[in-house]
Design an enzyme around this catalytic site. Structure first.
Site, PDB file in Angstrom:
ATOM      1  N   GLU B 244      86.537  88.960  14.255  1.00 35.87           N
ATOM      2  CA  GLU B 244      87.987  89.049  14.099  1.00 35.87           C
ATOM      3  C   GLU B 244      88.590  87.653  14.230  1.00 35.87           C
ATOM      4  O   GLU B 244      89.523  87.307  13.537  1.00 35.87           O
ATOM      5  CB  GLU B 244      88.546  89.983  15.173  1.00 35.87           C
ATOM      6  CG  GLU B 244      89.941  90.468  14.908  1.00 35.87           C
ATOM      7  CD  GLU B 244      90.360  91.576  15.892  1.00 35.87           C
ATOM      8  OE1 GLU B 244      91.418  92.142  15.675  1.00 35.87           O
ATOM      9  OE2 GLU B 244      89.633  91.857  16.858  1.00 35.87           O
ATOM     10  N   ASN B 385      97.373  85.009  22.696  1.00 32.75           N
ATOM     11  CA  ASN B 385      97.239  83.559  22.841  1.00 32.75           C
ATOM     12  C   ASN B 385      97.002  83.145  24.296  1.00 32.75           C
ATOM     13  O   ASN B 385      96.346  82.134  24.547  1.00 32.75           O
ATOM     14  CB  ASN B 385      98.465  82.854  22.257  1.00 32.75           C
ATOM     15  CG  ASN B 385      98.341  82.729  20.738  1.00 32.75           C
ATOM     16  OD1 ASN B 385      97.504  83.413  20.124  1.00 32.75           O
ATOM     17  ND2 ASN B 385      99.136  81.869  20.137  1.00 32.75           N
TER      18      ASN B 385
END
Ligand SMILES: Cc1cc2nc3c(=O)[nH]c(=O)nc-3n(C[C@H](O)[C@H](O)[C@H](O)COP(=O)(O)OP(=O)(O)OC[C@H]3O[C@@H](n4cnc5c(N)ncnc54)[C@H](O)[C@@H]3O)c2cc1C
Lengths: 386, 399
Positions: B244, B385
Site C-alpha cells: 500500500e 502521517n
C-alpha cells in the site's frame, strides 16, 4: 484598557449561550437543515423575542444599540453552535447597509421589522467575475424618468433564496471595476424581473444566484447617493469581516475543545492517544492559533468603527489574513487528530472544518487581504520607534 | 549516476502514453478532468481495457498476469496513467489482495480469484479497520470461531470503502483471543452476499457515501476462503501494507493538477488580470513544483533500489514518499480551491457524482471544495502521517 464585558454584554452572552445550549445540539441542528428553508423559522422568532436581531441597531429603531463588541459576542456563539439562521445575511449585511447608508425613512421602515423578525434581507452584490473585488460590478442601473432599471446577474448571494428584500448593487456609470459610479438599490425579492435560483452551500447554509431583468426601482429606494455606493459597500464588507472573525473564533474554540476531548477518550495501543507527545504539541499549536485568532477578532471589534479609512481598512485586512490562516490550520488539524472519524459528516468536527473553509473564502481570502495589506504598507506605522 | 531515462525507457514511455491517449474513453477522462466521482462501471470499463492489453496488474508475477516490467517501467506506467487522467486499476484488487493471493493463496484460490481480480469481475473491499482499531490495527476484535469447515464471524468493521460496490471483502479477524495480539489474527476472504453481513453507508466530508460500516452477525465463511494458515494473518497483512505504501506518492497526479491549476487560473480574473499572472499565486504554484521535483527524484531513487535488489526490503524512504506525497496531493487540491474561490461555495453533490451536467458557475470549480475536503483523508488512511513519523524516527533515526 479593559478586556472585561459590561454587565449588559454579559447578560447578552448568557442569554444567547443559554438559548443555543438548549436548542442547538448537533442533532437538533440536523433537523433544522431539513426544514424547507434549511433553518428554523421558530428559532428566528426566538432570536427576535430575545432582541438578538436588533443588536447593532439604534434604540431609535427599536434596537439594542449594541456595537461591534455585542456583534462579536453573538457571532462567536453562533460560530460555536454552527447556527444556520440568516443572521449574517439579514442583520450584518442587509441591516448593515441600511444602518450605514439609509435615510431616516428607510431606517424607520426596515430596521424595526428586522428586529421583530418580520423581514429577511440579503446583500446581492457579488457577481460571477467579481471574485473579491468589491468595486467589480457589471449589473447595470439605468435611469428611467425618476426611477431606476436594473439588469444583470448576482451570484452566491448568501440566503438570497429566502430573503424578502434585497440590496442590489448596480453600475450607474464608469467601467466594470471603477469605484465611482456604483449605486445600491432596495429591491423586493418578488418584484417583476427578479428570478432566484436557490441552493445549499458547502457549509449547509443557503445561497442563491439572482437574475435581474428590467427590474424597476423607485427613486426613494436607492441607498446613499447615486454613484457613490462604493464606500458603503466597503464598510459593510468590513463589518461582515468583523462578524465573521468572531464566528470563526467560536468555531475554532469548538474544534479545539472537541479535539482535546477526543484525545483524552480515544484509545489506541492501550493508551489515550492524547498521551502521544506529537499530538499534544499539535493540540497546543491549535490553541495558539485559536488564541491569536481571538485576539484578532477583538482587534476587529476595536477597529471596525475607526474613523480613519486607511487604518480601518488595513486592520480589517490583517484580521482576515489571520482568521484565514488560523482557521485553516485548526480545521485541518482537528480532522487529522481525529483520524477517520473526522472525515465523516456524521460527526460534528468536520462541519466546523467546512464552515471555517468557507469563512476563509467569504469577503476575500487570505491572499487577497495579505496583498492589500502589503500594498498599503503594513500595520506598524513608520514613526513607531522612539 | 545518471538520472536520465535510457532511450529504451523513453520509448516505453511513448508507447504507454500513446495507449492511454487512444484508449481512455472520453467520458471517463472528462469526469477525471472535472474532479467528478467515477461510477463503478467506469472503473470496471477502464480496468477491462487495461486487462485486455495485459496491463491491469503490471507488477504481479508474470505467470498470474503481470508484465515482467522492472520497477522503473512500472513507475513510468503509473506516472503516465496519472498524467493521462486515467483511473488507477482498482487498488483493493490489484495492489492489496491480489499480491497476497499470488504469494500465499492456494491453487484453487489463485485459479478462482486472480483472473477475476484482473478483469474486475470481482470487486474487493478491505475489512481491516474497526471502531476501536485504526492505527493500532493489531488490536482488532472481530471474532471468528471455527465450526467444522466454516468460520463463524461476529463483530464490526469500519471505513469499508466502496463496500457497497464490492462482491468480496478481504478481512482480518481474531481467531485466537489468548495469543499475543499480532499472533491470533487470520486473513479471510468473505463473499459479500453471505447472510448476516450488513453494510451501513457513511457519508464523507465531500458528501459522497464513499465508505461503510460493516456488521457481522454469525457470518459463515468456508475455511477454504482462508489465506494461508490460521493465526498468521498479520504477516500476510503486513506484506500487504508494504504494498500500500509503495505506490503512494502520485507525482503524476500532482503534476497534472499543477498544470490544471495554472490553466484554470488563466480563466479567473483578479484585479483585472488573470489569476495565473498574480505573483503570489504563481509563486505558490512554483513552490509546489519545486517540492514535487524533489519527491519525484526520491521516488525514482526508491524505484531504482527496488529494481536492483532481489527480495527488496521495504525502504523507510517509502515513508518519506507517503508523508511528502500526501502533503503535496493536499497542497494541489488546496490551491485549486483557492483558484475557485467563491465559485466553490455552492454545494453541488449531483454534479460531483456526475449525475447531472447542470452546474452553477464554472464546472471545474464545482468540485474544488469537496475534493479539498476529501483530501484531508490522504494523511489519515493507509497509516497516518503521525504513524509514518513514528516509523521513520524508529527505523531510520533509531530514536
Ligand atoms: C476515507 C477513508 C477511507 C478508508 N478506507 C478504509 C478501508 O477501505 N478499509 C479499512 O480497513 N480501513 C479504511 N480506512 C481506515 C484507515 O485506515 C484508518 O482511518 C487509519 O488507520 C487511522 O485509524 P483511525 O481512523 O482509527 O484513527 P486513530 O488510529 O484513532 O488515530 C487518531 C489520531 O491519532 C494519531 N495516532 C494514533 N496512534 C498514534 C501514535 N502511536 N503516535 C502518534 N499519533 C498517533 C493518528 O495519527 C491520528 O491523528 C479509511 C479511512 C478513511 C478516512
Amino acid at each position: 484598557m479593559d478586556f472585561d464585558l459590561s454587565e449588559e454584554q454579559r447578560m447578552l452572552k448568557e442569554s444567547v449561550d443559554r438559548l443555543l445550549e438548549d436548542r442547538y445540539s448537533f442533532e437538533q441542528r440536523k433537523t433544522y437543515t431539513k426544514a424547507p428553508d434549511g433553518w428554523s423559522r421558530e428559532l428566528w422568532q426566538q432570536y427576535a423575542d430575545l432582541g438578538l436581531l436588533s443588536v447593532p441597531f439604534d434604540s431609535k429603531y427599536g434596537g439594542f444599540g449594541g456595537g461591534p463588541v455585542e456583534t462579536m459576542i453573538l457571532m462567536e456563539a453562533f460560530g460555536a453552535a454552527l447556527v444556520l439562521e440568516p443572521y449574517f445575511a439579514t442583520v450584518t449585511l442587509f441591516g448593515g447597509c441600511v444602518r450605514i447608508a439609509g435615510t431616516e425613512a428607510q431606517k424607520d421602515a426596515l430596521l424595526p421589522k428586522i428586529g421583530e423578525g418580520k423581514l429577511l434581507g440579503a446583500f446581492a452584490h457579488s457577481e460571477r467575475n467579481s471574485r473579491y473585488d468589491l468595486a467589480d460590478v457589471q449589473t447595470t442601473a439605468k435611469k428611467d424618468g425618476s426611477d431606476w432599471v436594473l439588469d444583470g446577474e448576482k451570484t452566491v448571494v448568501i440566503h438570497g433564496d429566502c430573503a424578502d428584500k434585497l440590496i442590489v448593487s448596480g453600475r450607474i456609470s464608469g467601467g466594470q471595476r471603477d469605484k465611482d459610479g456604483i449605486g445600491l438599490f432596495l429591491v423586493d425579492a418578488k418584484a417583476p424581473g427578479v428570478t432566484r435560483k436557490g441552493y445549499p452551500t458547502q457549509d449547509s447554509l443557503r445561497a442563491a444566484d439572482i437574475t435581474l431583468k428590467g427590474v424597476k426601482v423607485a427613486a426613494g429606494d436607492m441607498l446613499g447617493e447615486s454613484g457613490k455606493a462604493f464606500p458603503i459597500i466597503e464598510r459593510v464588507a468590513q463589518s461582515a469581516i468583523q462578524a465573521l472573525s468572531a464566528e470563526a473564533v467560536g468555531g475554532m474554540q469548538e474544534m479545539l475543545d472537541i479535539t482535546v476531548e477526543y484525545l483524552k477518550t480515544r484509545h489506541q495501543f492501550g493508551v489515550p492517544i492524547g498521551s502521544f507527545q506529537a499530538l499534544q504539541h499539535r493540540a497546543v499549536d491549535m490553541l495558539v492559533a485559536t488564541e491569536q485568532a481571538r485576539s484578532m477578532a477583538m482587534f476587529a471589534a476595536m477597529m471596525v468603527d475607526e474613523k480613519d479609512d486607511a487604518e480601518r481598512a488595513k486592520a480589517i485586512n490583517a484580521v482576515k489574513v489571520h482568521i484565514g490562516k488560523s482557521g485553516r490550520y485548526v480545521g485541518q488539524q482537528s480532522i487529522q487528530l481525529h483520524g477517520g472519524i473526522g472525515m465523516t459528516l456524521e460527526y460534528k468536527v468536520g462541519h466546523y472544518f467546512i464552515r471555517s473553509t468557507m469563512i476563509e473564502i467569504l469577503f476575500g481570502d487570505t491572499d487577497h487581504h495579505l496583498a492589500a495589506l502589503a500594498r498599503a504598507g503594513g500595520l506598524i506605522a513608520p514613526g513607531t520607534t522612539a | 549516476m545518471d538520472l536520465r531515462y535510457t532511450p529504451a525507457e523513453t520509448a516505453f514511455r511513448e508507447e504507454v502514453r500513446e495507449f492511454f491517449r487512444t484508449s481512455l474513453p472520453a467520458d471517463i477522462r472528462r469526469k477525471q478532468e472535472l474532479g467528478q466521482r467515477l461510477a463503478k462501471q467506469d472503473i470496471v470499463t477502464w480496468q477491462r481495457i487495461l486487462n485486455k492489453k495485459g496491463w491491469a496488474a503490471p507488477m504481479w508475477p508474470v505467470e498470474y498476469g503481470g508484465t515482467g516490467w522492472d520497477a522503473v517501467r512500472y513507475f513510468i506506467f503509473r506516472e503516465e496513467l496519472h498524467l493521462a487522467y486515467a483511473p488507477d486499476p482498482l487498488g483493493f484488487n490489484v495492489n492489496l489482495v491480489g499480491p497476497v493471493i499470488c504469494a500465499f493463496g492456494t491453487r484453487e484460490q489463485k485459479e478462482f480469484f486472480l483472473p477475476k481480480l484482473l478483469n474486475l469481475d470481482i470487486w474487493f473491499c478491505q475489512g481491516f479497520s474497526e471502531p476501536g482499531s485504526g492505527s493500532d490495527l493489531a488490536s482488532l476484535k472481530t471474532r471468528a470461531v471455527r465450526e467444522g469447515d466454516h468460520y463463524v464471524v461476529n463483530g464490526q468493521k469500519l471505513w469499508t470503502s466502496n463496500g457497497h460496490n464490492a462482491d468480496w471483502m478481504f478481512a482480518l479477524v481474531r481467531t485466537d483471543p489468548n495469543a499475543k495480539k499480532q499472533r491470533g489474527i487470520t486473513y479471510l476472504l468473505i463473499d459479500m452476499r453471505t447472510p448476516g453481513l450488513k453494510l451501513r453507508p457513511i457519508v464523507t466530508l465531500d458528501g459522497d457515501p464513499h465508505t461503510n460500516e460493516s456488521f457481522f452477525d454469525d457470518v459463515r465463511v468456508p475455511v477454504t476462503n482462508r489465506i494461508g494458515e490460521e493465526n498468521k494473518g498479520w504477516d500476510y497483512a503486513k506484506f500487504l501494507l508494504g504494498n500500500e505504501r509503495a505506490g503512494v506518492a502520485r507525482v503524476g497526479t500532482c503534476k497534472r493538477r499543477v498544470l490544471a491549476a495554472r490553466a484554470l487560473a488563466a480563466t479567473v480574473m483578479v484585479d483585472g488580470k488573470p489569476l495565473s499572472e498574480n505573483a503570489r499565486f504563481r509563486e505558490k504554484l512554483a513552490l509546489i513544483e519545486v517540492e514535487l521535483q524533489a519527491l519525484e527524484i526520491t521516488n525514482m531513487m526508491v524505484v531504482d533500489k527496488m529494481k536492483k535488489q532481489v527480495g527488496y526490503q521495504q525502504d523507510p524512504r517509502a515513508s518519506v514518499l507517503k508523508i511528502k506525497g500526501s502533503e503535496l496531493q493536499q497542497a494541489t487540491l488546496e490551491i485549486l480551491l483557492e483558484a475557485a474561490g467563491p465559485s466553490a461555495i455552492p454545494r453541488q453533490l449531483d454534479f460531483l457524482l456526475a449525475q447531472t451536467d447542470d452546474v452553477i458557475g464554472p464546472d471545474w470549480a464545482a468540485t474544488a471544495a469537496p475534493n479539498y475536503f476529501f483530501s484531508r483523508a490522504i494523511s489519515i488512511f493507509g497509516g497516518s502521517n503521525e504513524i509514518q513519523h513514528n516509523i521513520v524516527s524508529k527505523a531510520v533515526l533509531g530514536l
